[in-house]
Design a protein around this motif. Structure first.
Motif, PDB file in Angstrom:
ATOM      1  N   PHE A   1       0.909  -1.220  -0.030  1.00 17.45           N
ATOM      2  CA  PHE A   1      -0.143   0.437  -0.320  1.00 17.45           C
ATOM      3  C   PHE A   1       1.041   1.508  -0.448  1.00 17.45           C
ATOM      4  O   PHE A   1       0.313   2.387  -0.560  1.00 17.45           O
ATOM      5  CB  PHE A   1      -1.170  -0.175   1.021  1.00 17.45           C
ATOM      6  N   TYR A   2       1.827   1.036   0.559  1.00 21.03           N
ATOM      7  CA  TYR A   2       3.006   2.247   0.709  1.00 21.03           C
ATOM      8  C   TYR A   2       3.973   2.891   0.242  1.00 21.03           C
ATOM      9  O   TYR A   2       4.487   3.310   0.132  1.00 21.03           O
ATOM     10  CB  TYR A   2       2.877   2.520   2.458  1.00 21.03           C
ATOM     11  N   ALA A   3       3.833   1.578  -0.659  1.00 21.93           N
ATOM     12  CA  ALA A   3       5.461   1.079  -2.040  1.00 21.93           C
ATOM     13  C   ALA A   3       5.250   2.207  -2.516  1.00 21.93           C
ATOM     14  O   ALA A   3       6.484   3.018  -2.738  1.00 21.93           O
ATOM     15  CB  ALA A   3       5.275   0.035  -2.530  1.00 21.93           C
ATOM     16  N   PRO A   4       4.184   3.348  -3.354  1.00 23.17           N
ATOM     17  CA  PRO A   4       4.625   4.092  -3.964  1.00 23.17           C
ATOM     18  C   PRO A   4       5.056   5.403  -2.819  1.00 23.17           C
ATOM     19  O   PRO A   4       6.241   6.105  -3.426  1.00 23.17           O
ATOM     20  CB  PRO A   4       3.131   4.933  -4.820  1.00 23.17           C
ATOM     21  N   LEU A   5       4.887   5.780  -1.665  1.00 20.13           N
ATOM     22  CA  LEU A   5       4.734   6.372  -1.456  1.00 20.13           C
ATOM     23  C   LEU A   5       6.696   6.379  -0.705  1.00 20.13           C
ATOM     24  O   LEU A   5       7.270   7.554  -0.415  1.00 20.13           O
ATOM     25  CB  LEU A   5       3.997   6.654  -0.382  1.00 20.13           C
TER      26      LEU A   5
ATOM     27  N   LEU B   1       8.871   2.179   7.353  1.00 21.05           N
ATOM     28  CA  LEU B   1       9.025   1.137   6.108  1.00 21.05           C
ATOM     29  C   LEU B   1       9.783   0.393   5.693  1.00 21.05           C
ATOM     30  O   LEU B   1      10.056  -0.981   5.841  1.00 21.05           O
ATOM     31  CB  LEU B   1       8.286   1.906   5.157  1.00 21.05           C
ATOM     32  N   SER B   2      10.694   0.888   6.454  1.00 23.07           N
ATOM     33  CA  SER B   2      12.699   0.458   6.377  1.00 23.07           C
ATOM     34  C   SER B   2      12.317  -1.352   7.910  1.00 23.07           C
ATOM     35  O   SER B   2      12.461  -2.589   6.864  1.00 23.07           O
ATOM     36  CB  SER B   2      13.135   0.516   6.693  1.00 23.07           C
TER      37      SER B   2
ATOM     38  N   TRP C   1      13.726  -3.888   0.540  1.00 21.12           N
ATOM     39  CA  TRP C   1      13.654  -2.930  -0.106  1.00 21.12           C
ATOM     40  C   TRP C   1      13.626  -2.292   1.036  1.00 21.12           C
ATOM     41  O   TRP C   1      13.665  -1.165   1.607  1.00 21.12           O
ATOM     42  CB  TRP C   1      11.910  -3.898  -0.154  1.00 21.12           C
ATOM     43  N   ALA C   2      14.201  -3.002   2.648  1.00 14.04           N
ATOM     44  CA  ALA C   2      14.513  -2.492   3.795  1.00 14.04           C
ATOM     45  C   ALA C   2      15.548  -1.697   3.626  1.00 14.04           C
ATOM     46  O   ALA C   2      15.565  -0.670   4.462  1.00 14.04           O
ATOM     47  CB  ALA C   2      14.442  -3.760   4.726  1.00 14.04           C
ATOM     48  N   PHE C   3      17.102  -2.081   2.952  1.00 13.57           N
ATOM     49  CA  PHE C   3      17.923  -0.750   2.427  1.00 13.57           C
ATOM     50  C   PHE C   3      17.960   0.025   1.558  1.00 13.57           C
ATOM     51  O   PHE C   3      18.857   0.361   0.910  1.00 13.57           O
ATOM     52  CB  PHE C   3      18.959  -1.729   3.166  1.00 13.57           C
TER      53      PHE C   3
END
Length: 418
Positions: A32-36, A167-168, A94-96
């Motif tokens: 859900f938050y990937a674009p942001l 998010l990370s 993605w976390a980094f």
């Protein structure tokens, strides 16, 4: 009633449904938050669209081999291997991620989830009775959507600590959670009966030959009036999904909604979905899968039209639109996929489902980039196109379930359905 239907399911879908929250909770939040998240890392709209298109291109390449690999390795083994490659590894990357290239690498690996799309869907439905399959898809979708109730909590943390650090942590914790789920599910489930037959039949078959078989079967399906409409609906609805990627950005940048308010969208979606499944659908139990597909498309069209008229910062209108779209977007994949599976032969499901996904990928490849270009030119134009697409696809669904109703019980290809 829901629990009774759940208890009646075979082991594979029951164990998979029980374990799905380990993927759904972190997965729903980060998707859900990937674009942001990408915007927060400094990526432009064009770069985000480019990553989506590259992801779709490689998804298309991998999808060509998904059916053949699933038949050769089995549903269970294929699901485990590519779940780890497509989700566990990218979640840690993605976390980094803090630049375009790290995001690109993670999304390239994530494109291998096309193997999982075929293998896992067959793992959970092949040993299930036809009339139970829509319930399996519904329960899986309910769990994934219901995980959205935690989004406001994530939104609160994001408001306090910022989107990048929050998010990370969720990406990293999600990588651990998903890995545990994949390994445990592989231990508890068993290969399907059709899967065992196909493993033996394809033990000496080259992967490329299996790919050719998939396209041969797909070509035959295009001449079958029972399956062509649902194929087209599946393909077009996937294109719309790609275009909707910018919805969260639009709500924030164009309509002025704060991160905290946006975080309530998955919560509202979850509540609306649970209400539809537990209250509305039991009162419409005598309706066919075709009816629900038509209803879902109508709701999506209405919701996408209302979306165009949301006033800046108007939370009431946002909640109404979210509720309508939630109902439509829950019903559509649930009954669309069940209807598609039920119209395929017993031993052709892997090949056919894979070839459908291949065509979806081919058509969708440019739409990530095109959506980015359209959004950069005029954001509202992208959502006008989404409404037009939903309105147009209703015409494809209208004839379904009328003249072809008596033919539904007969599988498309060889092999009698269970």
């Amino acid at each position: 009633m829901i629990f009774q239907k759940f208890r009646e399911l075979p082991d594979n879908p029951r164990y998979s449904i029980w374990l799905e929250p380990l993927w759904a909770i972190p997965g729903t939040i980060v998707l859900f938050y990937a674009p942001l998240y990408m915007k927060g890392a400094g990526l432009s709209d064009i770069q985000i669209g480019l990553i989506n298109s590259v992801n779709l291109y490689f998804a298309f390449v991998f999808q060509m081999f998904a059916g053949a690999v699933t038949n050769k390795w089995g549903r269970k083994r294929t699901s485990l291997i590519f779940d780890l490659v497509a989700w566990s590894v990218p979640m840690f990357i993605w976390a980094f991620s803090n630049n375009f290239w790290l995001f690109l690498i993670a999304y390239l690996l994530n494109a291998t989830n096309k193997f999982v799309t075929v293998a896992f869907n067959l793992l959970i439905i092949e040993d299930v009775k036809k009339q139970q399959r829509s319930h399996v898809f519904a329960m899986m979708n309910i769990i994934i959507i219901s995980a959205g109730v935690l989004a406001p909590l994530a939104g609160g943390v994001i408001s306090k600590y910022g989107i990048m650090p929050t998010l990370s942590v969720i990406y990293f914790a999600g990588g651990i959670s998903m890995t545990v789920m994949f390994v445990l599910r592989n231990y508890l489930t068993k290969e399907t009966e059709a899967g065992k037959v196909m493993i033996e039949a394809n033990s000496n078959t080259h992967i490329l030959r299996g790919v050719l078989q998939s396209f041969r079967l797909f070509g035959q399906s295009l001449r079958d009036r029972r399956i062509l409409p649902i194929l087209l609906i599946t393909i077009i609805s996937n294109i719309i999904l790609q275009m909707n990627f910018f919805q969260v950005i639009y709500l924030k940048e164009e309509l002025g909604f704060k991160d905290q308010m946006i975080s309530w969208i998955p919560f509202i979606t979850a509540i609306a979905t649970i209400f539809v499944y537990s209250v509305v659908m039991p009162r419409m139990r005598n309706q066919s899968d075709e009816f629900y597909v038509k209803l879902s498309l109508a709701l999506c069209a209405i919701g996408s039209l209302l979306f165009l008229f949301i006033p800046s910062g108007n939370t009431v209108m946002l909640c109404i639109v979210t509720t309508v779209l939630a109902a439509g977007m829950f019903l559509l994949p649930t009954y669309r996929d069940a209807l598609l599976m039920n119209r395929l032969g017993k031993y052709e499901k892997a090949d056919m489902f894979s070839s459908v996904q291949v065509v979806m990928s081919i058509v969708a490849i440019p739409w990530g980039y095109i959506s980015g270009l359209i959004y950069a030119y005029k954001p509202s134009l992208l959502f006008i196109l989404i409404f037009i697409s939903y309105a147009s696809v209703i015409a494809l669904a209208f004839p379904m379930g009328r003249k072809t109703r008596r033919l539904v019980e007969k599988p498309l290809m060889i092999g009698e359905e269970e």
